[in-house]
Design a protein around this motif. Structure first.
Motif, short mmCIF file in Angstrom:
data_model
loop_
_atom_site.label_atom_id
_atom_site.label_comp_id
_atom_site.label_asym_id
_atom_site.label_seq_id
_atom_site.Cartn_x
_atom_site.Cartn_y
_atom_site.Cartn_z
N VAL A 73 5.56 -1.13 7.83
CA VAL A 73 5.84 -0.02 6.93
C VAL A 73 7.34 0.05 6.65
N GLY A 98 3.41 0.55 2.87
CA GLY A 98 2.89 -0.24 3.96
C GLY A 98 2.61 -1.65 3.46
N MET A 147 1.49 9.22 7.51
CA MET A 147 0.88 7.93 7.87
C MET A 147 1.92 6.95 8.42
N LYS A 153 0.86 -1.18 0.00
CA LYS A 153 0.00 0.00 0.00
C LYS A 153 0.90 1.23 0.00
N MET A 178 1.94 4.92 0.92
CA MET A 178 1.57 5.69 2.11
C MET A 178 2.29 7.03 2.14
#
Length: 152
Positions: A45, A35, A12, A6, A8
């Motif tokens: 992460v 992430g 975050m 993901k 990011m």
């Protein structure tokens, strides 16, 4: 195990680092961050940026400045994140990825991701980056660091 990546923002990933990292704090900048999700839950992460050491800071070198996973993380999560950072950097035209571990850490995930240990930074008594008033020292600064490299 099936992980998904993901993209990011720095905000975050820094929040995740502040909640979950054993010994490091958030970072101030990055080139990119990712992430890893497992069962629709964020479990780790990675923050990737310019090398901190100015002699290593070239346009084609990336430093993984933070890798952070939840406590009791799924097996192979760290290796997955290291591999994805290298893959992304290769796609961006990069040639080398570096990162550091504490001398007290084993580095098994790095070896599993084909990184090799190339040097050890020795702790010195100089004040280094702490000449600026108010700069906060991290607890791990007096521990030697191992530098790892992966050639793309």
């Amino acid at each position: 195990m099936q992980f998904s990546v993901k993209p990011m923002t720095l905000k975050m990933v820094n929040e995740f680092v502040e909640q979950n990292h054993r010994h490091n704090k958030k970072v101030t900048g990055h080139r990119f961050s990712i992430g890893a999700e497992y069962d629709s839950k964020l479990v780790g992460v990675a923050i990737c940026g310019r090398p901190v050491a100015r002699k290593l800071d070239t346009d084609d070198t990336l430093e993984i400045t933070r890798l952070c996973v939840i406590e009791n993380a799924p097996k192979n999560l760290c290796s997955f994140l290291y591999a994805r950072c290298c893959q992304i950097w290769r796609l961006m035209g990069g040639k080398k990825v570096i990162t550091y571990t504490l001398e007290t850490e084993k580095g098994a995930s790095l070896r599993a991701s084909n990184f090799r240990h190339v040097s050890t930074t020795k702790y010195g008594n100089n004040i280094g980056w702490h000449t600026r008033k108010g700069r906060v020292r991290q607890n791990t600064e007096k521990i030697n660091k191992l530098r790892w490299e992966y050639q793309l």
